[in-house]
Design a protein around this motif. Structure first.
Motif, PDB file in Angstrom:
ATOM      1  N   ILE A 278       0.834  -1.209   0.000  1.00 12.53           N
ATOM      2  CA  ILE A 278       0.000   0.000   0.000  1.00 12.53           C
ATOM      3  C   ILE A 278       0.865   1.254   0.000  1.00 12.53           C
ATOM      4  O   ILE A 278       0.596   2.217  -0.736  1.00 12.53           O
ATOM      5  N   THR A 279       1.920   1.251   0.786  1.00  9.04           N
ATOM      6  CA  THR A 279       2.778   2.431   0.881  1.00  9.04           C
ATOM      7  C   THR A 279       3.502   2.701  -0.434  1.00  9.04           C
ATOM      8  O   THR A 279       3.640   3.849  -0.859  1.00  9.04           O
ATOM      9  N   VAL A 280       3.952   1.657  -1.103  1.00  9.92           N
ATOM     10  CA  VAL A 280       4.633   1.830  -2.393  1.00  9.92           C
ATOM     11  C   VAL A 280       3.668   2.407  -3.426  1.00  9.92           C
ATOM     12  O   VAL A 280       4.012   3.329  -4.174  1.00  9.92           O
ATOM     13  N   VAL A 281       2.443   1.875  -3.473  1.00 12.80           N
ATOM     14  CA  VAL A 281       1.439   2.380  -4.423  1.00 12.80           C
ATOM     15  C   VAL A 281       1.141   3.854  -4.148  1.00 12.80           C
ATOM     16  O   VAL A 281       1.077   4.679  -5.064  1.00 12.80           O
ATOM     17  N   CYS A 282       0.954   4.191  -2.884  1.00  6.99           N
ATOM     18  CA  CYS A 282       0.621   5.571  -2.533  1.00  6.99           C
ATOM     19  C   CYS A 282       1.801   6.520  -2.724  1.00  6.99           C
ATOM     20  O   CYS A 282       1.605   7.714  -2.966  1.00  6.99           O
ATOM     21  N   ALA A 283       3.014   5.996  -2.604  1.00  6.83           N
ATOM     22  CA  ALA A 283       4.200   6.844  -2.756  1.00  6.83           C
ATOM     23  C   ALA A 283       4.380   7.334  -4.183  1.00  6.83           C
ATOM     24  O   ALA A 283       4.985   8.387  -4.404  1.00  6.83           O
ATOM     25  N   ILE A 284       3.865   6.588  -5.151  1.00 11.75           N
ATOM     26  CA  ILE A 284       4.066   6.982  -6.546  1.00 11.75           C
ATOM     27  C   ILE A 284       2.835   7.643  -7.158  1.00 11.75           C
ATOM     28  O   ILE A 284       2.868   8.070  -8.309  1.00 11.75           O
ATOM     29  N   ASN A 285       1.726   7.736  -6.402  1.00 14.79           N
ATOM     30  CA  ASN A 285       0.537   8.369  -6.969  1.00 14.79           C
ATOM     31  C   ASN A 285       0.584   9.874  -6.726  1.00 14.79           C
ATOM     32  O   ASN A 285       1.166  10.337  -5.745  1.00 14.79           O
ATOM     33  N   PRO A 286      -0.017  10.678  -7.592  1.00 14.98           N
ATOM     34  CA  PRO A 286       0.119  12.134  -7.494  1.00 14.98           C
ATOM     35  C   PRO A 286      -1.009  12.835  -6.738  1.00 14.98           C
ATOM     36  O   PRO A 286      -1.094  14.053  -6.773  1.00 14.98           O
ATOM     37  N   TYR A 287      -1.883  12.108  -6.052  1.00 19.22           N
ATOM     38  CA  TYR A 287      -3.080  12.714  -5.489  1.00 19.22           C
ATOM     39  C   TYR A 287      -3.064  12.752  -3.962  1.00 19.22           C
ATOM     40  O   TYR A 287      -2.737  11.759  -3.296  1.00 19.22           O
ATOM     41  N   TYR A 288      -3.482  13.890  -3.417  1.00 20.12           N
ATOM     42  CA  TYR A 288      -3.545  14.067  -1.965  1.00 20.12           C
ATOM     43  C   TYR A 288      -4.569  13.122  -1.339  1.00 20.12           C
ATOM     44  O   TYR A 288      -4.340  12.573  -0.255  1.00 20.12           O
ATOM     45  N   ALA A 289      -5.696  12.931  -2.005  1.00 18.98           N
ATOM     46  CA  ALA A 289      -6.742  12.054  -1.468  1.00 18.98           C
ATOM     47  C   ALA A 289      -6.203  10.643  -1.248  1.00 18.98           C
ATOM     48  O   ALA A 289      -6.516   9.997  -0.241  1.00 18.98           O
ATOM     49  N   MET A 290      -5.398  10.167  -2.192  1.00 24.47           N
ATOM     50  CA  MET A 290      -4.819   8.837  -2.049  1.00 24.47           C
ATOM     51  C   MET A 290      -3.817   8.794  -0.887  1.00 24.47           C
ATOM     52  O   MET A 290      -3.687   7.777  -0.205  1.00 24.47           O
ATOM     53  N   LEU A 291      -3.141   9.914  -0.682  1.00 27.48           N
ATOM     54  CA  LEU A 291      -2.203   9.981   0.438  1.00 27.48           C
ATOM     55  C   LEU A 291      -2.952   9.900   1.770  1.00 27.48           C
ATOM     56  O   LEU A 291      -2.498   9.253   2.716  1.00 27.48           O
ATOM     57  N   MET A 292      -4.118  10.524   1.820  1.00 27.22           N
ATOM     58  CA  MET A 292      -4.965  10.443   3.013  1.00 27.22           C
ATOM     59  C   MET A 292      -5.382   9.002   3.280  1.00 27.22           C
ATOM     60  O   MET A 292      -5.305   8.502   4.409  1.00 27.22           O
ATOM     61  N   ILE A 293      -5.834   8.337   2.236  1.00 23.50           N
ATOM     62  CA  ILE A 293      -6.256   6.937   2.374  1.00 23.50           C
ATOM     63  C   ILE A 293      -5.080   6.067   2.798  1.00 23.50           C
ATOM     64  O   ILE A 293      -5.201   5.178   3.642  1.00 23.50           O
ATOM     65  N   CYS A 294      -3.921   6.351   2.211  1.00 25.24           N
ATOM     66  CA  CYS A 294      -2.712   5.591   2.536  1.00 25.24           C
ATOM     67  C   CYS A 294      -2.368   5.708   4.010  1.00 25.24           C
ATOM     68  O   CYS A 294      -2.089   4.710   4.677  1.00 25.24           O
ATOM     69  N   ARG A 295      -2.418   6.931   4.535  1.00 27.30           N
ATOM     70  CA  ARG A 295      -2.060   7.111   5.941  1.00 27.30           C
ATOM     71  C   ARG A 295      -3.061   6.435   6.876  1.00 27.30           C
ATOM     72  O   ARG A 295      -2.694   5.905   7.922  1.00 27.30           O
ATOM     73  N   PHE A 296      -4.334   6.449   6.477  1.00 27.97           N
ATOM     74  CA  PHE A 296      -5.336   5.731   7.279  1.00 27.97           C
ATOM     75  C   PHE A 296      -5.018   4.236   7.293  1.00 27.97           C
ATOM     76  O   PHE A 296      -5.027   3.591   8.350  1.00 27.97           O
ATOM     77  N   LEU A 297      -4.730   3.687   6.103  1.00 26.48           N
ATOM     78  CA  LEU A 297      -4.423   2.262   6.018  1.00 26.48           C
ATOM     79  C   LEU A 297      -3.098   1.934   6.699  1.00 26.48           C
ATOM     80  O   LEU A 297      -2.956   0.865   7.299  1.00 26.48           O
ATOM     81  N   ASN A 298      -2.128   2.853   6.620  1.00 24.75           N
ATOM     82  CA  ASN A 298      -0.870   2.656   7.345  1.00 24.75           C
ATOM     83  C   ASN A 298      -1.122   2.527   8.837  1.00 24.75           C
ATOM     84  O   ASN A 298      -0.592   1.631   9.506  1.00 24.75           O
TER      85      ASN A 298
END
Length: 525
Positions: free
Chosen positions: A111-131
């Motif tokens: 999940i962290t690798v996928v979110c690290a390469i995506n350009p969207y803030y919303a995905m970063l929010m989801i990533c941190r929740f899942l982290n």
């Protein structure tokens, strides 16, 4: 001759208790590998908890983030940890510690690798929740897994020593950030993914999770977990493997052939997770009910209150100490002939200007490294003391020291004084956090041990959220208020440590391991 040897080892007719059986496996290669694995796991947990201080400021310009956006990312991480707290505890008590730790690390890495390469803030929010959701598993269960392989005399000390690596993460993070974040890297592909220095930094930080997820396949499930399920045969097989690896001798020479059942075996050894959310929710509720009734109720409330107060401080004031340092230094630069007070710092608002080229002042790096080194030394000494004094002494002294040091911040007048107090506060509070976890392992029976740890970690995360909200509201106008609140809460938590029972009072306090607390397995539906 044989009888005298058995008497010496407390083995009669090849039968003994689990704790003595663990002691007879010796201490060698198996335990060393286990400790290293758990240390890397704890290091990765420390990375996840501390990376926001370096990643998000570097991402502010690219993603157009404000302070409130960064705050939302931090809250998302904490909420994820709170939501998952009981789920991981139930899963660990049902299906084992090893499986939960392995899958949580592997999925979190992906999940962290996928979110690290995506350009969207919303995905970063989801990533941190899942982290936050996923890292809550190894963050709490790893201590149960580690402790249940240890002989009683070394259990608390080993957990405390491994806690050094949570502190070590704070030493590695700023040094790695100093080397990686200033790099000039910018790779984009049609808006599908983007790669730059802070994203590379994020990926580097989760590599240890991949290592742990694969490495743990080499190691067995906790033998104490199998015993709590009534699987004495499997328990003995694991103990024999430990004996052979530690001593280099044949498994057949292991002197224990039978184990004394100190826990009442669960009514249904084959109970597992059937994939139905309603079933899992029911098990969570039943498990929590068991912790909040009968002889377990007092120790549940006590440990939850202590961890709440600890994390209210360490993840509240602890995260704001660098801001206090910056404001002291800024005030001295603006008014070189004037002595600063806490109230004066309220006049200095954070600079809203954001740089697109993240850099790190050498003084900031040195201060962070200094705090980490002091924490490592304090944690190491505490680990040595844990095996020599009553288990409540280290958390008690550490919490009181943390409370008084936080209170003293009100009277600080320079950045140097702030650094000294910061070192004392961080070292004592982080050590208290780790040793409280070892206390829980000692006080709660194995069948609900993982759930108990997850419960107190949930209470702690709630404390961390409330503390951050408190600082965010008062910091710019009345920063003395949250300082006093933190000091009072932490000192009260320290005083509660006086109520932690001695090891030899355990059976009187919670009814002992013989009490029927396997409430999950007793669910007959």
């Amino acid at each position: 001759m044989n009888n005298s040897k058995k008497t010496e080892n407390n083995v009669e007719n090849d039968t003994t208790t689990f704790d003595n059986a663990i002691r007879l496996t010796g201490y060698g290669k198996f335990h060393f590998e286990l400790v290293v694995l758990c240390a890397v796991c704890i290091l990765s947990v420390g990375f996840q908890n501390g990376l926001s201080s370096y990643v998000f400021p570097a991402a502010m310009c690219e993603l157009g983030l404000g302070s409130s956006d960064i705050g939302n990312l931090n809250v998302s991480f904490l909420i994820g940890g709170i939501v998952s707290s009981f789920i991981w505890g139930v899963l660990a008590d049902l299906s084992g510690r090893k499986k939960v730790i392995m899958w949580a690390h592997l999925v979190n890495f992906a999940i962290t690798v996928v979110c690290a390469i995506n350009p969207y803030y919303a995905m970063l929010m989801i990533c941190r929740f899942l982290n936050g959701f996923l890292i809550g598993a190894p963050g709490s269960i790893i201590f149960s897994y580690l402790a249940e392989f240890q002989p009683p005399k070394l259990r608390g000390a080993v957990v405390c020593y491994c806690g050094l690596f949570f502190t070590m993460a704070w030493l590695v993070l700023p040094v790695t950030a100093f080397m990686v974040l200033p790099l000039s890297v910018n790779i984009q592909m049609d808006g599908l993914f983007i790669l730059n220095s802070w994203r590379i930094f994020l990926i580097i930080l989760v590599i240890p999770e991949l290592i742990v997820g694969i490495w743990i396949l080499r190691l067995p499930e906790s033998p104490k977990f199998h015993m709590s399920k009534g699987n004495n045969k499997v328990t003995l097989e694991i103990l024999r493997q430990m004996y052979a690896k530690n001593t280099g001798k044949s498994e057949d020479l292991y002197p224990v052939k039978n184990l004394i059942n100190e826990n009442k075996p669960e009514a249904n050894n084959k109970v597992g997770v059937d994939g139905k959310s309603s079933r899992l929710l029911k098990k969570i509720l039943i498990g929590i009910k068991g912790l909040f009734q009968g002889p377990l109720l007092p120790i549940t409330l006590l440990t939850c209150a202590i961890m709440f107060s600890n994390m209210f401080g360490v993840f509240g004031l602890g995260l704001w100490l660098p801001e206090f340092f910056n404001r002291f230094q800024k005030f001295q630069e603006m008014f070189p002939n004037r002595t600063a007070t806490i109230k004066d710092l309220a006049l200095l608002k954070p600079n809203s200007a954001v740089s697109c080229s993240p850099s790190f002042d050498n003084s900031v790096i040195m201060n962070t490294v200094a705090m980490a080194i002091v924490s490592l030394i304090y944690n190491g000494v505490s680990g040595w003391l844990t095996s020599k004094v009553d288990m409540k002494i280290v958390p008690l002294v550490s919490m009181l020291l943390g409370g008084f040091s936080s209170l003293s911040i009100y009277w600080l007048t320079s950045s140097t004084q702030n650094l000294i107090v910061s070192c004392i506060f961080q070292a004592s509070m982080v050590t208290a956090n780790m040793t409280i976890g070892s206390v829980v392992v000692e006080l709660f029976p194995t069948s609900v041990g993982a759930l108990a740890i997850c419960l107190i970690m949930c209470a702690g995360r709630i404390g961390a959220m409330l503390s951050n909200m408190f600082f965010g509201y008062f910091m710019d106008d009345h920063c003395e208020i949250p300082i006093f609140v933190v000091a009072i809460v932490v000192l009260l938590g320290g005083l509660l440590c006086f109520l932690i029972p001695k090891k030899n009072d355990k059976n009187d306090y919670i009814g002992g391991d013989s009490i029927e607390i396997s409430v999950i397995a007793n669910d007959s539906s």
